[in-house]
Each structure stands twice: as structure tokens, then as C-alpha cells.
Write an enzyme that holds these catalytic residues in place. Structure first.
Site, mmCIF file in Angstrom:
data_model
loop_
_atom_site.group_PDB
_atom_site.id
_atom_site.type_symbol
_atom_site.label_atom_id
_atom_site.label_comp_id
_atom_site.label_asym_id
_atom_site.label_seq_id
_atom_site.Cartn_x
_atom_site.Cartn_y
_atom_site.Cartn_z
ATOM 1 N N GLU A 1 0.876 -1.167 0.000
ATOM 2 C CA GLU A 1 0.000 0.000 0.000
ATOM 3 C C GLU A 1 0.918 1.224 0.000
ATOM 4 O O GLU A 1 1.814 1.319 0.846
ATOM 5 C CB GLU A 1 -0.880 0.008 1.252
ATOM 6 C CG GLU A 1 -1.830 1.185 1.229
ATOM 7 C CD GLU A 1 -2.710 1.300 2.468
ATOM 8 O OE1 GLU A 1 -2.695 0.391 3.324
ATOM 9 O OE2 GLU A 1 -3.399 2.330 2.564
ATOM 10 N N LYS B 1 4.419 0.781 9.320
ATOM 11 C CA LYS B 1 4.563 2.048 8.594
ATOM 12 C C LYS B 1 3.957 3.209 9.377
ATOM 13 O O LYS B 1 4.461 4.315 9.341
ATOM 14 C CB LYS B 1 3.902 1.931 7.218
ATOM 15 C CG LYS B 1 4.751 1.131 6.250
ATOM 16 C CD LYS B 1 4.137 1.131 4.869
ATOM 17 C CE LYS B 1 3.029 0.100 4.784
ATOM 18 N NZ LYS B 1 2.534 -0.103 3.428
ATOM 19 N N ARG C 1 5.567 -13.062 9.537
ATOM 20 C CA ARG C 1 6.222 -11.800 9.193
ATOM 21 C C ARG C 1 7.582 -11.724 9.866
ATOM 22 O O ARG C 1 7.868 -12.447 10.809
ATOM 23 C CB ARG C 1 5.338 -10.607 9.554
ATOM 24 C CG ARG C 1 5.002 -10.459 11.013
ATOM 25 C CD ARG C 1 3.843 -9.489 11.220
ATOM 26 N NE ARG C 1 4.174 -8.114 10.877
ATOM 27 C CZ ARG C 1 3.556 -7.406 9.925
ATOM 28 N NH1 ARG C 1 2.592 -7.935 9.223
ATOM 29 N NH2 ARG C 1 3.899 -6.169 9.705
HETATM 30 P P1 ATP Z 1 2.983 -2.471 8.119
HETATM 31 O O1 ATP Z 1 2.097 -3.413 8.875
HETATM 32 O O2 ATP Z 1 4.416 -2.548 8.439
HETATM 33 O O3 ATP Z 1 2.504 -1.077 8.103
HETATM 34 P P2 ATP Z 1 1.676 -3.405 5.876
HETATM 35 O O4 ATP Z 1 1.439 -4.846 6.027
HETATM 36 O O5 ATP Z 1 0.545 -2.493 6.149
HETATM 37 O O6 ATP Z 1 2.952 -2.998 6.655
HETATM 38 P P3 ATP Z 1 1.652 -3.477 3.087
HETATM 39 O O7 ATP Z 1 1.984 -2.382 2.189
HETATM 40 O O8 ATP Z 1 0.233 -3.900 3.196
HETATM 41 O O9 ATP Z 1 2.212 -3.070 4.465
HETATM 42 O O10 ATP Z 1 2.564 -4.727 2.827
HETATM 43 C C1 ATP Z 1 2.869 -5.255 1.569
HETATM 44 C C2 ATP Z 1 3.260 -6.692 1.724
HETATM 45 O O11 ATP Z 1 4.368 -6.805 2.588
HETATM 46 C C3 ATP Z 1 2.144 -7.515 2.334
HETATM 47 O O12 ATP Z 1 1.967 -8.665 1.549
HETATM 48 C C4 ATP Z 1 2.636 -7.869 3.697
HETATM 49 O O13 ATP Z 1 2.207 -9.140 4.063
HETATM 50 C C5 ATP Z 1 4.146 -7.790 3.547
HETATM 51 N N1 ATP Z 1 4.765 -7.425 4.820
HETATM 52 C C6 ATP Z 1 4.525 -6.326 5.556
HETATM 53 N N2 ATP Z 1 5.236 -6.337 6.702
HETATM 54 C C7 ATP Z 1 5.976 -7.472 6.676
HETATM 55 C C8 ATP Z 1 6.915 -8.073 7.569
HETATM 56 N N3 ATP Z 1 7.252 -7.496 8.733
HETATM 57 N N4 ATP Z 1 7.475 -9.249 7.220
HETATM 58 C C9 ATP Z 1 7.158 -9.836 6.051
HETATM 59 N N5 ATP Z 1 6.277 -9.336 5.177
HETATM 60 C C10 ATP Z 1 5.685 -8.170 5.475
#
Ligand code: ATP
Ligand code: MG
Length: 565
Positions: free
Chosen positions: A45, A280, A270
Site C-alpha cells: 500500500e 509504517k 512476518r
Molecule cells: P505495516 O504493517 O508494516 O505497516 P503493511 O502490512 O501495512 O505494513 P503493506 O503495504 O500492506 O504493508 O505490505 C505489503 C506486503 O508486505 C504484504 O503482503 C505484507 O504481508 C508484507 N509485509 C509487511 N510487513 C511485513 C513483515 N514485517 N514481514 C514480512 N512481510 C511483510
């Protein structure tokens, strides 16, 4: 340098020949003929910069596609216009490219599918599987039930298809104010999985979207967009983190009821790193509240921060490989990330000398006005790296901490009575020292042995220690920035009643304003870190260099196991 690999979750397993569970699923799907080609995606996102957790997801999805000559899409999941921006889109593209990956399946945007998603919603309404609800958020919340008690039906649940279609068209047409009503999937208010209790799939929100402008005043919910985009893009294996496991039945319900391509979602744990945060939203707070110098502050766990710090794409990919892919949540030591960088740079980084806390070193018997050129190898680990010349004279800089007024037998650096070798130069012996007004040593005087030159030493003198040094006349004056963990607590996120910012390490950045660097470093660039002899791996900080108008360097990582010749 033989810095040992820290323990990893995979330690003891043979992770060269053994496939992780997602590789096994993919191999099976290819072998059985279920799919001819693997097609994955990475779906960020654009509401922040990518962090090291995302790097794990990127390495996984891009890596698997690469491994099977498949396709991978970069998809911007842009359903939340208020928090998203082009700046983030650009940063994400830059970071994924920098990691060494290309999205050969194309660049996609959920917003490109808004019309299609709208039609999917209409399709559900037409088959009696979605309805417009006019209740307040509170009322809907109250009907939702709890994980252990069923929910109850909305009074609007049994509207006719015609009524729902008309209302949904009105929502799109902007007839109703924000929040006035929502579209919900009609599934089961008593379902054991809360996500299946008639989830909201569309809401009214008059927000300007960075791509679709003001075309829409209704936006699909993430859950109604994500799975359908996978299907529309023909994604075979949709890999995401464990928190989406409970959403999977809902995605499956949409696939079944819309009769679309069944992408398979597979969840993995994760990445969690100690001494850091990885959301984020929280990283944005660090930026907005001024705790750090932007998203790319070298202390940030963002890809751009790590890059500015001096991390290489190779080191990050190695780290992600080491961490492995599993279903079980765990917390990885930050030091594993540092190990990966050290491991890469030890093999590749040229060596140079720099003095971070300089005091004068005067060779009392060196002919006045004389200079000479010495040679030093660029990288003892890499014979092809060649040599460089080092200007040398009777006026040098040495490290303050390499001199002690009182020293015992185990002190192999300079002190009264001690003899040391200057790296790639000569052996010198203490003669005298000078104190400044505050009583601090400001200069050390030594005699040097002309026949002790490195490589052609005939002096017969033994020196146990080797010191780094920089020639005064040709030295580059630079700022050097030394880093420690951004948080002093291993789990800054995990303390009830406390905010993660309470645990920011006040000593996470130490600035050495005037360090002395050997002149070859005038040609350095930000993408190629250097090993400063005995001090660690350093990388030119382009942004800071422009800010102060003279070179600024970041310590990327220390040498850890110290000086080994
Ligand atoms: P955050 O929770 O850190 O704000 P998010 O999950 O909202 O991150 P997205 O932009 O939705 O961020 O993430 C894009 C992809 O990255 C998703 O498929 C998510 O599963 C993966 N992702 C996000 N954080 C992690 C992590 N700590 N380890 C592995 N994959 C991750
Ligand atoms: Mg998310």
C-alpha cells in the site's frame, strides 16, 4: 575476518537442498500441471516507505518467480486515498529496483480495477449476496457479536435486489453523504470467523485519489479488492503474512461467488526484528515527530534508511534468505542483519584509513619537508582489488584512543616506552607527548625507523600492534556519524501503558564533526562502502554531504571481532 554466523531459525537445517513449505507447494503445483507458470505479486500500500519486513516479502515473491522463470507483478494497493501518495509510489519502485528485482509481470494498481470491482459488487447484489446498510457504525458494531458469541442480522439485510442496486448506484453517484451507508456482503452473521459476518465491502468517502482524482466517492474495502486483484491479474500464488490467514475464507467466498480465477493465498510469518519497530504507521510517527531525519534516516529499518546507512542489496537478500520462511512467528536479532552486511563487505569493500578522533603524531627524525608515497593493498580478501598509494610525511594524524599515558604489558598501541607499526608504513617508537591547556594529550612524538618500511623491513625491530594513521597535509576533513540501535529496548512496541517513542535510544547517533580521511576517499561514492581500517565499514552520506558542504560518512557496521591485520 571470520565473524561467525549468528544463530538463525534455520540453523542446523540444510537450507540449500531443503525447500521451504511454499517452495514445496509451488513445485507440486508445477509438477502436477495445475499451473504452467508461477505468477506472484508484491502488493504494497503506498502509504509509507518499505521496511526490512517488506524486503522479506519481496525476496520471497520475486525470488520464487525468478527461480521458476515465472512472472511477478508490482501492485500498488491504493484503496485508501487519504493516506497514500505518489512520493510513496516512487520510493517503493526505487527500493524494489535497488534490491535488484524487476516486475516482469508489470506494474498494477488496485485503482485501475475500480470499475471492475464496482461491477463485482453489482454482481453480488444481483445474486442476492450483498446489501446496502444504513445503520450507524456503532449499531453495526454492536450486531457484530464477539469471537465467542454470534452476531445478529441488520434490519436492512433483506432489502430487495432492486432496492440494493438502486441504493448502490446512488452511493456511486454521490447522492449520499460520507458514512451515510455502506455495502455489505451477505454471508452469515453467526459465522465463527468474524470476518465472515457480513463484512463491509464499499464505503462512501469523498477523498481525492492520487490516480483516479475525484472520479469516485466510494471506495472498495481492502478485503474486497485484494483477492479480486489477484484473480484479475492471474496470480497463481498470492503470498502474504499470517495476519491475513483469517481473511482467507472471505477471499475464497468472493472467488466462489464471483466465479473468478482461484488464486491461492499462502501465509508466512512476518519478519520481526529486535530493537526496532516495523509498522509504517509508527515509522511515519518517527518521521513526523522529528525523532529521525526522514524515512531514509540511517537508523530507520526502512530499505532507504538501510541503503543510506551503507547496506548493500546483496546483504539484505542474504539476510532474508537466512531468516527463512516459516509459519511460526519469531523475533530476529538485529545483529543477523549486521552480520549479513559485514559478510558481504568483508569480501568486497576496499580498505582505507581514517582517524575519527584525531591527535597529532609527529615523527621527530623524519626529514623536514619530505614526503613519500607508500602503497597499500585495497583488499587483502580480494587479490584483484589492487593497491593504492598513501602519501606519508613526518606530520600524521593518529587516533586519540591509540595512546595512553600509562599502559601495562597488554597494551600494544602507543604509550611511553612502546613501539608500534604504522599500517603499510614504518615502525615508530614513543619519544614524547604534548598536553593541551585542558590537560588532554594533543600530540604524540615518535622516532621512526627508516629501514622498517612495510614490505621491505630490514630493521629487525618487533612491533606487536599496528595503528592506522592519516597524513596531515593531504587529509580530508569529514564528518563521521556513528550509530547505535534506534531503540534501547529490544521490544519497544511491547510495553503496556508505554509508547514506543519512550524507548528511543538517546545515544543512537554520535557525530564526530572533524575526522581525518586519507585522500583516496575523495573519489568515494555512496553506493560503495569502504572498510576504514580497524573502525568498521563506512559509507558516504550523499544527503548529509550536500547539507554541510563537505564529506559526511556513516558507519554502516562495526568490524565486531576487531583488528586482524
Ligand atoms: P505495516 O504493517 O508494516 O505497516 P503493511 O502490512 O501495512 O505494513 P503493506 O503495504 O500492506 O504493508 O505490505 C505489503 C506486503 O508486505 C504484504 O503482503 C505484507 O504481508 C508484507 N509485509 C509487511 N510487513 C511485513 C513483515 N514485517 N514481514 C514480512 N512481510 C511483510
Ligand atoms: Mg497491511
Amino acid at each position: 575476518m571470520s565473524d561467525r554466523t549468528p544463530n538463525t531459525p534455520n540453523a542446523g537445517e540444510d537450507n540449500v537442498s531443503s525447500q521451504h513449505f511454499i517452495q514445496q507447494i509451488i513445485s507440486a503445483d508445477l509438477n502436477s500441471g495445475k499451473h504452467q507458470q508461477v505468477h506472484t505479486r508484491f502488493p504494497p500500500e503506498p502509504n509509507g516507505y518499505l521496511h526490512i519486513g517488506h524486503a522479506k516479502a519481496i525476496c520471497l515473491s520475486f525470488g520464487l518467480a525468478e527461480e521458476h522463470q515465472g512472472l511477478v507483478n508490482l501492485r500498488f494497493d491504493d484503496t485508501n486515498p487519504e493516506k497514500e501518495s505518489q512520493e510513496y509510489v516512487d520510493a517503493i519502485r526505487r527500493d524494489v529496483s535497488w534490491l535488484g528485482y524487476t516486475w516482469n509481470g508489470g506494474e498494477h494498481y488496485t485503482s485501475d480495477q475500480f470499475e471492475k470491482l464496482f461491477q463485482f459488487a453489482v454482481q453480488l447484489i444481483e445474486s442476492g449476496k450483498a446489501y446496502v446498510d444504513h445503520q450507524s457504525a456503532e449499531d453495526m458494531g454492536a450486531q457484530k457479536g464477539t469471537p465467542t458469541s454470534p452476531g445478529s442480522n441488520s434490519p436492512h439485510r433483506n432489502r430487495t435486489i432492486a432496492e440494493n442496486l438502486a441504493l448502490f448506484q446512488e452511493m456511486r453517484a454521490g447522492v449520499h453523504p460520507d458514512g451515510h451507508c455502506v455495502l455489505r456482503a451477505k454471508i452469515d452473521m453467526t459465522h465463527a470467523n468474524m470476518h465472515m459476518r457480513d463484512p463491509i465491502i464499499y464505503r462512501i468517502k469523498r477523498a481525492h485519489h492520487q490516480r483516479t482524482g475525484d472520479d469516485w466517492c466510494i471506495y472498495p474495502m481492502y478485503d474486497f479488492a485484494h483477492g479480486q486483484c489477484d484473480s484479475l491479474e492471474g496470480i497463481t500464488h498470492s503470498l502474504c503474512t499470517l495476519e491475513f490467514e483469517v481473511h482467507r475464507p472471505l477471499y475464497a467466498w468472493f472467488i466462489e461467488n464471483l466465479d473468478i480465477f482461484p488464486s491461492r493465498q499462502i501465509e508466512f510469518a512476518r519478519l520481526n526484528l529486535d530493537h526496532t519497530i516495523m509498522s509504517k504507521r509508527k515509522l511515519l510517527r518517527l518521521v513526523e515527530e522529528g525523532h529521525v531525519d526522514g524515512w531514509d534516516d540511517p537508523r530507520m529499518p526502512t530499505i532507504s534508511g538501510l541503503r543510506r546507512r551503507g547496506f548493500t542489496p546483496e546483504s539484505i537478500r542474504t539476510f532474508c534468505e537466512r531468516v527463512g520462511i516459516a509459519k511460526r512467528e519469531n523475533v530476529i536479532d538485529f545483529s543477523l542483519l549486521e552480520w549479513a552486511l559485514r559478510d558481504h563487505l568483508n569480501r568486497t569493500a576496499p580498505r582505507a584509513m581514517a582517524v575519527l578522533d584525531p591527535i597529532k603524531l609527529t615523527l621527530v627524525n623524519y626529514p623536514e619537508g619530505q614526503t613519500e608515497s607508500l602503497t597499500s593493498e585495497n583488499n587483502p580478501e580480494d587479490p584483484d582489488a589492487g593497491v593504492r598509494t598513501l602519501p606519508f610525511s613526518g606530520q600524521l594524524w593518529m587516533e586519540r584512543e591509540d595512546f595512553k599515558l600509562e599502559a601495562n604489558k597488554k597494551w600494544f598501541r602507543l604509550a611511553p616506552g612502546k613501539t608500534v607499526r604504522l599500517k603499510s608504513a614504518f615502525i615508530v617508537r614513543y619519544v614524547d607527548h604534548v598536553l593541551d591547556d585542558s590537560g588532554q594529550v594533543s600530540e604524540v612524538k615518535v622516532e621512526y625507523f627508516p629501514d622498517s618500511r612495510s614490505g621491505s623491513d630490514t630493521s629487525g625491530i618487533k612491533a606487536k600492534g599496528t595503528l592506522h594513521w592519516v597524513n596531515v597535509d593531504t587529509a580530508i576533513d569529514a564528518e563521521v556519524r556513528l550509530y547505535d540501535r534506534l531503540f534501547s529496548d529490544p521490544a519497544p512496541d511491547g510495553h503496556e501503558g508505554k509508547d514506543f517513542t519512550d524507548f528511543i535510544n538517546p545515544n543512537s547517533l554520535t557525530i564526530r564533526p572533524h575526522c581525518m580521511l586519507e585522500p583516496s576517499l575523495a573519489n568515494a561514492d555512496a553506493e560503495n562502502p569502504i572498510q576504514f581500517t580497524r573502525l568498521g565499514y563506512f559509507s558516504l552520506d550523499q544527503k548529509r554531504t550536500e547539507e554541510i558542504g563537505r564529506p559526511a560518512w556513516n558507519r554502516s557496521v562495526t568490524l565486531k571481532d576487531g583488528w586482524k591485520g
